[in-house]
Design an enzyme around this catalytic site. Sequence first.
Site, PDB file in Angstrom:
ATOM      1  N   LYS A  74       0.802  -1.321  -0.051  1.00 51.55           N
ATOM      2  CA  LYS A  74      -0.043  -0.029   0.064  1.00 51.55           C
ATOM      3  C   LYS A  74       0.844   1.308  -0.097  1.00 51.55           C
ATOM      4  CE  LYS A  74      -4.408  -1.735   1.695  1.00 51.55           C
ATOM      5  NZ  LYS A  74      -5.325  -1.667   2.955  1.00 51.55           N
ATOM      6  N   ARG A  98      -3.763 -10.043   5.477  1.00 58.79           N
ATOM      7  CA  ARG A  98      -4.169 -10.077   3.814  1.00 58.79           C
ATOM      8  C   ARG A  98      -3.034  -9.543   2.842  1.00 58.79           C
ATOM      9  NH1 ARG A  98      -6.746  -6.617   0.234  1.00 58.79           N
ATOM     10  NH2 ARG A  98      -8.386  -7.574  -0.918  1.00 58.79           N
TER      11      ARG A  98
END
Length: 274
Positions: A221, A255
């Site tokens: 991210k 995740r």
Amino acid sequence: MTINCKGKLIDLTTPKVMGVLNITPDSFYDGGHHKNESDILKRTALMLNEGATFIDVGAYSSRPNADHVSEEEELKRILPIVDIILKEFPETLLSIDTFRSEVAKQCVEKGAALINDISAGKLDSQMLQTISNLRVPYIMMHMRGTPQTMQQNTNYDDLIKDILFYFSQRIAEAKRLGIADIIVDPGFGFAKTLEQNYELLNKLELFRMIKKPLLVGVSRKSMIYKNLGITPETSLNGTSVLNTVALQKNASILRVHDVREAMECITLVTSLNP
């Protein structure tokens, strides 16, 4: 701490990995990579072989400013993928990344095992009741607004207290409707600035008070690649570093896009506290 997936108890005392399978054309990292049945099955097989307990499939990109996708288009994208994966790998615990109750319903009816909702039921008033009816585990994430507006919603009185209060309300409503298995995702990158993401990670152990399994999704991210001045494609090392921190602060599920490396993080961190 366990959750019931299709009659199978999954023990989260040892952290587990959820592998990401994006089928959207505009995902921030792997959008468009998995375009056909062969690619999808190869990617799924790789993640399962590397140790993923769950495979998370999404047909609506939730990256900041992502294009809106109609419910009809989301169903058109995701239902064939559910069929393809479960035909080839029938034991797969398939997680469906959606905030729409009808998408959740149709996917679970085809054999999906759990629902991963970025809005914790706030973008579809029927979602919590649908999950209760389906009797599947439910991942509720913290977000403000929508993927299109969330980055304009980053003003908090107290970041951690506000998020914990949000979850106390959503969990209470879910419990009232009879949802048994709830997993909490604090929502890294969703309605949070770069600095807020690191404050959240730094204080992640405070989420123990919720007494629910904690899912952490920081894989590749912007909180990693913008901080380092690199790209999503070169953010694997940074992902492993932050996954390690998350595990030390009580994460139950990671995740990720890179399953093998996440499994290595789990093996090493759990070796510290055998």
